[in-house]
Design an enzyme around this catalytic site. Structure first.
Site, PDB file in Angstrom:
ATOM      1  N   ARG A   1      32.964  44.057  37.905  1.00 15.86           N
ATOM      2  CA  ARG A   1      32.179  45.184  38.400  1.00 15.86           C
ATOM      3  C   ARG A   1      33.167  46.309  38.697  1.00 15.86           C
ATOM      4  O   ARG A   1      34.299  46.045  39.118  1.00 15.86           O
ATOM      5  CB  ARG A   1      31.461  44.827  39.709  1.00 15.86           C
TER       6      ARG A   1
ATOM      7  N   GLU B   1      28.862  54.126  37.205  1.00 17.98           N
ATOM      8  CA  GLU B   1      28.279  54.086  35.847  1.00 17.98           C
ATOM      9  C   GLU B   1      26.972  54.872  35.792  1.00 17.98           C
ATOM     10  O   GLU B   1      26.228  54.847  36.773  1.00 17.98           O
ATOM     11  CB  GLU B   1      28.031  52.623  35.444  1.00 17.98           C
TER      12      GLU B   1
ATOM     13  N   ASP C   1      35.391  47.421  31.092  1.00 19.97           N
ATOM     14  CA  ASP C   1      33.983  47.415  30.657  1.00 19.97           C
ATOM     15  C   ASP C   1      33.076  47.953  31.758  1.00 19.97           C
ATOM     16  O   ASP C   1      31.907  48.222  31.523  1.00 19.97           O
ATOM     17  CB  ASP C   1      33.557  45.979  30.293  1.00 19.97           C
TER      18      ASP C   1
ATOM     19  N   SER D   1      38.776  29.728  46.922  1.00 22.25           N
ATOM     20  CA  SER D   1      39.118  28.314  47.071  1.00 22.25           C
ATOM     21  C   SER D   1      39.682  27.742  45.773  1.00 22.25           C
ATOM     22  O   SER D   1      39.270  28.117  44.683  1.00 22.25           O
ATOM     23  CB  SER D   1      37.890  27.532  47.517  1.00 22.25           C
TER      24      SER D   1
ATOM     25  N   HIS E   1      29.926  48.898  29.734  1.00 18.41           N
ATOM     26  CA  HIS E   1      29.284  47.752  30.389  1.00 18.41           C
ATOM     27  C   HIS E   1      28.422  46.987  29.381  1.00 18.41           C
ATOM     28  O   HIS E   1      27.205  46.854  29.564  1.00 18.41           O
ATOM     29  CB  HIS E   1      28.456  48.212  31.597  1.00 18.41           C
TER      30      HIS E   1
ATOM     31  N   GLY F   1      35.258  31.232  37.737  1.00 13.36           N
ATOM     32  CA  GLY F   1      33.932  30.601  37.806  1.00 13.36           C
ATOM     33  C   GLY F   1      33.487  30.244  36.399  1.00 13.36           C
ATOM     34  O   GLY F   1      34.308  29.883  35.556  1.00 13.36           O
ATOM     35  N   ARG F   2      32.176  30.352  36.155  1.00 12.44           N
ATOM     36  CA  ARG F   2      31.655  30.029  34.818  1.00 12.44           C
ATOM     37  C   ARG F   2      32.364  30.846  33.736  1.00 12.44           C
ATOM     38  O   ARG F   2      32.868  30.298  32.751  1.00 12.44           O
ATOM     39  CB  ARG F   2      30.142  30.330  34.765  1.00 12.44           C
TER      40      ARG F   2
HETATM   41  P1  NDP Z   1      30.524  32.487  39.145  1.00 15.56           P
HETATM   42  O1  NDP Z   1      29.790  32.534  40.422  1.00 15.56           O
HETATM   43  O2  NDP Z   1      30.459  31.252  38.303  1.00 15.56           O
HETATM   44  O3  NDP Z   1      32.079  32.803  39.395  1.00 15.56           O
HETATM   45  C1  NDP Z   1      32.542  33.738  40.310  1.00 15.56           C
HETATM   46  C2  NDP Z   1      33.967  33.358  40.713  1.00 15.56           C
HETATM   47  O4  NDP Z   1      34.510  34.402  41.535  1.00 15.56           O
HETATM   48  C3  NDP Z   1      34.058  32.073  41.505  1.00 15.56           C
HETATM   49  O5  NDP Z   1      35.038  31.260  40.926  1.00 15.56           O
HETATM   50  C4  NDP Z   1      34.462  32.514  42.914  1.00 15.56           C
HETATM   51  O6  NDP Z   1      35.306  31.531  43.494  1.00 15.56           O
HETATM   52  C5  NDP Z   1      35.202  33.820  42.632  1.00 15.56           C
HETATM   53  N1  NDP Z   1      35.154  34.750  43.771  1.00 15.56           N
HETATM   54  C6  NDP Z   1      34.067  35.142  44.472  1.00 15.56           C
HETATM   55  N2  NDP Z   1      34.415  35.980  45.462  1.00 15.56           N
HETATM   56  C7  NDP Z   1      35.761  36.109  45.388  1.00 15.56           C
HETATM   57  C8  NDP Z   1      36.709  36.839  46.149  1.00 15.56           C
HETATM   58  N3  NDP Z   1      36.336  37.589  47.198  1.00 15.56           N
HETATM   59  N4  NDP Z   1      38.007  36.754  45.787  1.00 15.56           N
HETATM   60  C9  NDP Z   1      38.379  35.984  44.738  1.00 15.56           C
HETATM   61  N5  NDP Z   1      37.528  35.277  43.983  1.00 15.56           N
HETATM   62  C10 NDP Z   1      36.229  35.335  44.307  1.00 15.56           C
HETATM   63  O7  NDP Z   1      30.006  33.745  38.322  1.00 15.56           O
HETATM   64  P2  NDP Z   1      30.086  34.050  36.749  1.00 15.56           P
HETATM   65  O8  NDP Z   1      31.398  33.589  36.230  1.00 15.56           O
HETATM   66  O9  NDP Z   1      28.858  33.586  36.082  1.00 15.56           O
HETATM   67  O10 NDP Z   1      30.041  35.664  36.793  1.00 15.56           O
HETATM   68  C11 NDP Z   1      31.034  36.384  37.494  1.00 15.56           C
HETATM   69  C12 NDP Z   1      30.725  37.859  37.561  1.00 15.56           C
HETATM   70  O11 NDP Z   1      30.968  38.490  36.310  1.00 15.56           O
HETATM   71  C13 NDP Z   1      29.295  38.263  37.874  1.00 15.56           C
HETATM   72  O12 NDP Z   1      28.965  38.120  39.236  1.00 15.56           O
HETATM   73  C14 NDP Z   1      29.287  39.715  37.433  1.00 15.56           C
HETATM   74  O13 NDP Z   1      29.721  40.555  38.488  1.00 15.56           O
HETATM   75  C15 NDP Z   1      30.318  39.754  36.306  1.00 15.56           C
HETATM   76  N6  NDP Z   1      29.673  39.955  35.004  1.00 15.56           N
HETATM   77  C16 NDP Z   1      29.914  41.093  34.278  1.00 15.56           C
HETATM   78  C17 NDP Z   1      29.289  41.305  33.060  1.00 15.56           C
HETATM   79  C18 NDP Z   1      29.550  42.524  32.242  1.00 15.56           C
HETATM   80  O14 NDP Z   1      28.675  42.926  31.480  1.00 15.56           O
HETATM   81  N7  NDP Z   1      30.715  43.138  32.314  1.00 15.56           N
HETATM   82  C19 NDP Z   1      28.318  40.350  32.528  1.00 15.56           C
HETATM   83  C20 NDP Z   1      28.183  39.154  33.340  1.00 15.56           C
HETATM   84  C21 NDP Z   1      28.835  38.984  34.527  1.00 15.56           C
HETATM   85  P3  NDP Z   1      35.387  31.345  45.101  1.00 15.56           P
HETATM   86  O15 NDP Z   1      33.981  31.234  45.573  1.00 15.56           O
HETATM   87  O16 NDP Z   1      36.212  30.122  45.294  1.00 15.56           O
HETATM   88  O17 NDP Z   1      36.075  32.559  45.615  1.00 15.56           O
END
Ligand code: NDP
Length: 313
Positions: free
Chosen positions: A231, A260, A255, A176, A278, A153-154
């Site tokens: 997570r 936690e 991380d 996807s 984290h 994702g992002r």
């Molecule tokens: P996005 O929504 O942009 O990206 C999430 C990606 O995960 C998508 O490409 C999605 O693709 C994929 N995804 C979702 N569900 C599944 C699944 N069941 N199996 C495989 N792939 C999956 O979010 P961000 O990139 O902005 O952030 C992602 C996550 O990072 C956050 O939700 C958070 O949990 C974590 N995070 C952790 C931090 C930390 O401090 N360690 C800080 C910030 C974020 P698709 O829908 O095609 O499956």
């Protein structure tokens, strides 16, 4: 100050955000040890909840606040909030995407390098004088290695852009396929089998629980490294500890953890892991931008404007 909207703070939030909340809203803090009686007394007036990515905001909790209009999460992940329950009542849920993308991607790369190159142990080796007894053991090359990103994702895409600078061969798994040049795997196990580094960066919650289990770790193999900046819930921690102990994978950079701020002693005792608390988004610049955005969502809503960054449908 009767005109000020009442906001209930349900998580530990940074000072900058606390200041903004207190300067603009009528705030009550659950962490100040609000008694059940006090909570009942303010419940009818609560219009907003300020939470973070770890806070639990389930259906039953929201049900206690009949005037609730918005839940603002400080963080991009919002797996603690029951979004369907909020939607049923027309309650907005907002989060803080984008502003933290760079930092989390940087930290994923930092953990990958630290784990493969054994940076933390090397630091101890250099400081302690152990060096005088001989050189540091060989480590694992990162540049040119195969990287598997779970959750492109992002943040996943930002990790891929950085990894391209290390000439890595990049593949990914999402539910996807995306229109990108990286190799797509429709299941995580075959991705794990095809890479040297498996980086987890999906959302948390029920849909991704224990995505990395004993089988996936087995597929990653004795030369493979697991990096988790997503997570704690996305990895079966007991299976990970067992795999690390048995040498079924080479190492892990983590991380995030299941419970936690508690880290199992067995995990903390291992030499082939690098553990951080984290803090992937934890730079001053980014946490300030996250605080501003979490506040702006509340402020926009209470001024009758659309929220800035609602969670997606
Ligand atoms: P996005 O929504 O942009 O990206 C999430 C990606 O995960 C998508 O490409 C999605 O693709 C994929 N995804 C979702 N569900 C599944 C699944 N069941 N199996 C495989 N792939 C999956 O979010 P961000 O990139 O902005 O952030 C992602 C996550 O990072 C956050 O939700 C958070 O949990 C974590 N995070 C952790 C931090 C930390 O401090 N360690 C800080 C910030 C974020 P698709 O829908 O095609 O499956």
């Amino acid at each position: 100050q009767a005109a000020r909207p009442t906001v209930l703070i349900v998580a530990r939030l940074p000072q900058h955000l606390m200041q903004l909340l207190h300067d603009n809203f009528n705030c009550h803090n659950l962490l100040d040890g609000l008694s059940e009686e006090q909570l009942q007394a303010i419940a009818p007036s609560v219009r907003g909840i300020a939470a973070n990515g770890e806070a639990k905001v389930p259906r039953e909790f929201m049900a206690r606040f009949p005037a609730l209009e918005i839940v603002s999460v400080f963080g991009v992940g919002y797996d603690g909030v029951d979004v369907p329950a909020a939607r049923e009542r027309g309650i907005h849920v907002t989060h803080t995407p984008d502003v933290l993308t760079d930092d989390v991607a940087d930290m994923a790369i930092a953990l990958m390098l630290a784990t493969a190159r054994n940076v933390v142990r090397a630091d101890r080796f250099a400081r302690s004088g152990e060096w005088k007894n001989g050189p540091f053991p060989f480590t694992t090359k990162v540049s040119g290695a195969r990287l598997g990103i779970v959750g492109l994702g992002r943040i996943g895409e930002a990790i891929a852009r950085r990894a391209a600078g290390f000439d890595m061969d990049i593949a990914y798994h999402n539910r996807s396929r995306k229109d990108v040049a990286y190799t797509y795997y429709s299941d995580i196990k075959s991705l794990a089998a095809a890479v040297d580094f498996l980086v987890m960066i999906t959302p948390g919650g029920a849909g991704t629980r224990a995505l990395v289990n004993a089988e996936v770790l087995e597929a990653l193999g004795p030369k493979g490294f697991l990096i988790n900046v997503a997570r704690g819930s996305v990895v079966d921690e007991a299976a990970l500890i067992a795999a690390l102990k048995a040498g079924k994978i080479a190492g892990a950079g983590l991380d995030v953890f299941e419970n936690e701020p508690n880290i199992p002693a067995e995990l903390a005792a291992l030499e082939n892991v690098v553990l951080t608390p984290h803090m992937a988004s934890g730079t001053l610049v980014t946490r300030t931008a996250m605080a501003d955005l979490a506040f702006n969502n509340l402020q926009a809503h209470f001024s009758g404007k659309p929220v800035v960054t609602p969670v997606p449908n």
